[in-house]
Design a protein around this motif. Sequence first.
Motif, PDB file in Angstrom:
ATOM      1  N   GLU A 120       0.790  -1.230   0.000  1.00 42.37           N
ATOM      2  CA  GLU A 120       0.000   0.000   0.000  1.00 42.37           C
ATOM      3  C   GLU A 120       0.825   1.284   0.000  1.00 42.37           C
ATOM      4  N   ASN A 121       2.164   1.153   0.011  1.00 43.54           N
ATOM      5  CA  ASN A 121       3.052   2.320   0.092  1.00 43.54           C
ATOM      6  C   ASN A 121       2.730   3.182   1.320  1.00 43.54           C
ATOM      7  N   HIS A 122       2.529   2.516   2.444  1.00 37.91           N
ATOM      8  CA  HIS A 122       2.324   3.204   3.723  1.00 37.91           C
ATOM      9  C   HIS A 122       3.251   2.550   4.739  1.00 37.91           C
ATOM     10  N   LEU A 123       4.136   3.343   5.350  1.00 36.91           N
ATOM     11  CA  LEU A 123       5.075   2.814   6.338  1.00 36.91           C
ATOM     12  C   LEU A 123       4.724   3.383   7.712  1.00 36.91           C
ATOM     13  N   ARG A 124       4.247   2.512   8.597  1.00 36.04           N
ATOM     14  CA  ARG A 124       3.833   2.993   9.910  1.00 36.04           C
ATOM     15  C   ARG A 124       4.939   2.895  10.962  1.00 36.04           C
ATOM     16  N   TRP A 125       6.139   2.526  10.554  1.00 35.64           N
ATOM     17  CA  TRP A 125       7.265   2.499  11.487  1.00 35.64           C
ATOM     18  C   TRP A 125       7.436   3.872  12.130  1.00 35.64           C
ATOM     19  N   ASP A 126       7.614   3.892  13.443  1.00 36.28           N
ATOM     20  CA  ASP A 126       7.788   5.132  14.188  1.00 36.28           C
ATOM     21  C   ASP A 126       9.275   5.329  14.478  1.00 36.28           C
ATOM     22  N   SER A 127       9.834   6.427  14.018  1.00 37.48           N
ATOM     23  CA  SER A 127      11.267   6.697  14.179  1.00 37.48           C
ATOM     24  C   SER A 127      11.594   7.436  15.472  1.00 37.48           C
ATOM     25  N   LEU A 128      10.671   7.445  16.415  1.00 36.37           N
ATOM     26  CA  LEU A 128      10.912   8.172  17.654  1.00 36.37           C
ATOM     27  C   LEU A 128      12.170   7.672  18.361  1.00 36.37           C
ATOM     28  N   GLY A 129      12.410   6.370  18.297  1.00 31.53           N
ATOM     29  CA  GLY A 129      13.624   5.824  18.886  1.00 31.53           C
ATOM     30  C   GLY A 129      14.870   6.395  18.249  1.00 31.53           C
ATOM     31  N   GLU A 130      14.836   6.585  16.935  1.00 30.64           N
ATOM     32  CA  GLU A 130      15.958   7.177  16.223  1.00 30.64           C
ATOM     33  C   GLU A 130      16.153   8.631  16.649  1.00 30.64           C
ATOM     34  N   ARG A 137      -1.523   4.149  11.453  1.00 28.62           N
ATOM     35  CA  ARG A 137      -1.445   2.748  11.053  1.00 28.62           C
ATOM     36  C   ARG A 137      -2.029   2.469   9.667  1.00 28.62           C
ATOM     37  N   LYS A 138      -2.956   3.310   9.209  1.00 33.33           N
ATOM     38  CA  LYS A 138      -3.727   2.964   8.011  1.00 33.33           C
ATOM     39  C   LYS A 138      -3.318   3.788   6.804  1.00 33.33           C
ATOM     40  N   VAL A 139      -3.394   3.165   5.635  1.00 34.31           N
ATOM     41  CA  VAL A 139      -3.086   3.837   4.381  1.00 34.31           C
ATOM     42  C   VAL A 139      -4.004   5.038   4.204  1.00 34.31           C
ATOM     43  N   GLY A 140      -3.440   6.124   3.678  1.00 35.17           N
ATOM     44  CA  GLY A 140      -4.190   7.358   3.520  1.00 35.17           C
ATOM     45  C   GLY A 140      -3.993   8.320   4.668  1.00 35.17           C
ATOM     46  N   GLN A 141      -3.499   7.796   5.790  1.00 39.09           N
ATOM     47  CA  GLN A 141      -3.187   8.640   6.941  1.00 39.09           C
ATOM     48  C   GLN A 141      -1.697   8.987   6.922  1.00 39.09           C
ATOM     49  N   PRO A 142      -1.259  10.004   7.653  1.00 35.51           N
ATOM     50  CA  PRO A 142       0.171  10.330   7.703  1.00 35.51           C
ATOM     51  C   PRO A 142       1.004   9.123   8.145  1.00 35.51           C
ATOM     52  N   ASP A 143       2.162   8.966   7.531  1.00 33.76           N
ATOM     53  CA  ASP A 143       3.003   7.815   7.875  1.00 33.76           C
ATOM     54  C   ASP A 143       4.401   8.260   8.286  1.00 33.76           C
ATOM     55  N   ASN A 144       5.341   7.349   8.240  1.00 29.35           N
ATOM     56  CA  ASN A 144       6.710   7.603   8.683  1.00 29.35           C
ATOM     57  C   ASN A 144       7.325   8.805   7.978  1.00 29.35           C
ATOM     58  N   ARG A 145       7.066   8.937   6.678  1.00 24.12           N
ATOM     59  CA  ARG A 145       7.660  10.033   5.910  1.00 24.12           C
ATOM     60  C   ARG A 145       7.113  11.387   6.355  1.00 24.12           C
ATOM     61  N   ASP A 146       5.833  11.421   6.684  1.00 26.11           N
ATOM     62  CA  ASP A 146       5.254  12.655   7.215  1.00 26.11           C
ATOM     63  C   ASP A 146       5.914  13.033   8.539  1.00 26.11           C
ATOM     64  N   SER A 147       6.116  12.032   9.397  1.00 27.01           N
ATOM     65  CA  SER A 147       6.727  12.334  10.701  1.00 27.01           C
ATOM     66  C   SER A 147       8.125  12.895  10.527  1.00 27.01           C
ATOM     67  N   HIS A 148       8.843  12.470   9.490  1.00 27.92           N
ATOM     68  CA  HIS A 148      10.188  12.998   9.240  1.00 27.92           C
ATOM     69  C   HIS A 148      10.137  14.457   8.781  1.00 27.92           C
ATOM     70  N   TYR A 149       9.111  14.797   8.001  1.00 27.86           N
ATOM     71  CA  TYR A 149       8.941  16.209   7.625  1.00 27.86           C
ATOM     72  C   TYR A 149       8.736  17.060   8.872  1.00 27.86           C
ATOM     73  N   TRP A 150       7.831  16.629   9.742  1.00 31.29           N
ATOM     74  CA  TRP A 150       7.540  17.410  10.934  1.00 31.29           C
ATOM     75  C   TRP A 150       8.745  17.452  11.869  1.00 31.29           C
ATOM     76  N   PHE A 151       9.490  16.347  11.962  1.00 26.88           N
ATOM     77  CA  PHE A 151      10.701  16.349  12.790  1.00 26.88           C
ATOM     78  C   PHE A 151      11.701  17.366  12.247  1.00 26.88           C
ATOM     79  N   ALA A 152      11.918  17.357  10.925  1.00 29.87           N
ATOM     80  CA  ALA A 152      12.853  18.311  10.316  1.00 29.87           C
ATOM     81  C   ALA A 152      12.380  19.746  10.548  1.00 29.87           C
ATOM     82  N   ARG A 153      11.102  19.958  10.415  1.00 30.27           N
ATOM     83  CA  ARG A 153      10.558  21.311  10.607  1.00 30.27           C
ATOM     84  C   ARG A 153      10.736  21.787  12.047  1.00 30.27           C
TER      85      ARG A 153
END
Length: 735
Positions: free
Chosen positions: A593-603, A646-662
């Motif tokens: 589904e091209n949705h990655l729900r992995w959370d990079s908070l540990g990173e 968790r679900k496709v269509g919702q923000p995923d890992n890549r979105d969280s990286h944008y917000w982290f960078a911001r």
Amino acid sequence: MAETDIPDIVYTKVDEAPELASASLLPVIRTFAAAAGVTVGTRDISLAGRIIAAFPEKLTDAQKQSDDLAWLGNLVKQPEANVIKLPNISASVPQLVAAVKELQSQGYDLPDYPEEPSTDEEKDARARYDAIKGSAVNPVLREGNSDRRAAIAVKKFAQANPHRMGKWTADSKTRVATMGHDDFFSNEKSTRLSGEATVRIEHEAADGTVTVLKEGIKYPSGTVVDATFMSAKSLDAFLAKEIEKTKEEGILWSLHMKATMMKVSDPIIFGHAVKAWLAPVFDKYGDKLAEAGVNPNSGLGDLLARVKAMPEVMEAIEATRAENPPMYMVNSDKGITNLHVPSDVIIDASMPALIRAGGKGWGPDGNEADCVCVIPDSCYAPVYDETIEYFKETGALDPATAGAVQNIGLMAQKAEEYGSHPTTFEIPADGIVRMVTDTGVELHEHKVEKGDIWRSSSARRAPIEDWVKLAIDRQKAEGCEAIFWLDPNRAHDAELIEFVKPILEAEGVADKFEIMAPREATRKTLESIREGKTSIAITGNVLRDYLTDLFPILELGTSAKMLSIVKLMNGGGLFETGAGGSAPKHVQQLMEENHLRWDSLGEFCALGESLKFLADAKGNEKARVLGKAVDAATQGVLDNDKSPSRKVGQPDNRDSHYWFARYWAEALAAQDEDADLKAHFEPIAKALVDHEEAIVSELAAAQGSPADLGGYYHTDAEKTALVMRPSTTLNTIID
């Protein structure tokens, strides 16, 4: 190793979801770090990378890879080491075989994994592959002991946003089943060496034939050396009894093992469980199964694939299944059982998840039910047993008010069981196993029978002493309850207690600590955190691994968000990023589904600590400013609910990286400690804010269709970058 060859921070290349996330996050880290003059390099410790590095003579120059694990193993012994380690695959045999097949399909001329090597070439290949299996990475990199806890921001967020907990009732039938005799706990012997020694392990058969199982094992003075075994006959009897008992109880049957880490003993125990489950089938069709190449250690899934064209065997399997109690399922929809693949049910992830769910597991009918949790060895089963009994009595823990359990874990220099793979054996014949020094001193002896599982492990004096002192420092910093989880009735623990007590007394802090057996320590700790208190669990290596999943999953809903700092004994730092147990499911969802729900908070947490450690180690104050800003960005991701959904269509890992960078850029633009960094990041922060709509839209547009990574274990770098960096607008700002 010249210091000029070493990046300021080494970020490990690993596998599955954490590695996919790195394709998105690492460009951000490198760009931000460069502004402070910080270099970030990578080293490949992935399963595929380690396989490739093991067979250089078979590959083209373009395919060859250096042995990065060996390079890192040298680095962590240097004071300048600063490593961010992501979770990597600790491969079971089926995973290793699958990775080899994938690499072969990509043009790598690698040998097949030989199940039963006969030629010298096959034996050589098997030895190289065996060095890659299981917990091959962690013992090499962990040249220090573990300080693991929830970051303050993570704990506060978990209390303000408590995760869902299943309901526990007093009449729950869920229970733990363990052998209690003839197992590793009951047969353990332990001694402390008064001087350095070189030791061999030998087996003397009933006819007097002596076979050396391993020789040249070198131990420094003060090493605690253990030996023990599990009786195969008793194991089989125990498994058969529990299958029948579970059938009478009308609940699910489940086995919980660590076949990836305990890469010799636990796969064998797992195989015994497969044979016990299908006992009538093996009794009647054992020869046919052997002819088909069935190895029960590989699991029910491999067995079914090999016999699917044998209708009489398949009928016998179905008849046996119908007679057995229902089994705990990994995936009810796909019919994947607890016994399908040895790496699918890993105790430190599976037991906390079941406990968090109120003692429920998924059955073959797709419904939740109570379970029998079979944990054959009684070294650690009491922890889970006591946890279950406690929640039956008291009801589930409330994450909104629960306190925290920190952990100080003994693991340096391959301490305890995780370092025991080369000294674990399936006994070939009735007889005696001995550990004997090169001067003829007998350390340990056991009378064994064919099929028994014998193992030795050790812990050196320097890591033990460092562990106790690390515990003293952590207790002083927290001023809270601190418990050494050591059982005086267990041989190994009794030896450790002889180290612990004198150090505590010499430091004048004996009254600040308790020493309790794991069962009693479990209840005391649960009572403390129910009252909102903090408790420090000071444990050996395996309990470190188990408890740093159990308590975080109960407190936070996950163990992937823990702060894990390894203070390397020679002065460097290793920053680990949490658990990877659910990573395969994440990759599957991304590919479908091209949705990655992995959370990079540990990173994120590890990065902040790594930068602050770098500032102290090299006097780089800009790195300290970066590290503080990472903490602010992490808090921003949590406070504004920008973690992956968790679900496709919702923000995923890549979105969280944008917000982290911001948030990171905004924090750097807002600080006043470093004018250069402030000026550098002001336009970056503005661009990330001004282009929010475009970036979020581009990230959302990428979801919904299958993603092509060019592989699973060995992905294509360019394809992966296209998948994980789909926002041209964001890439332009970052790059």
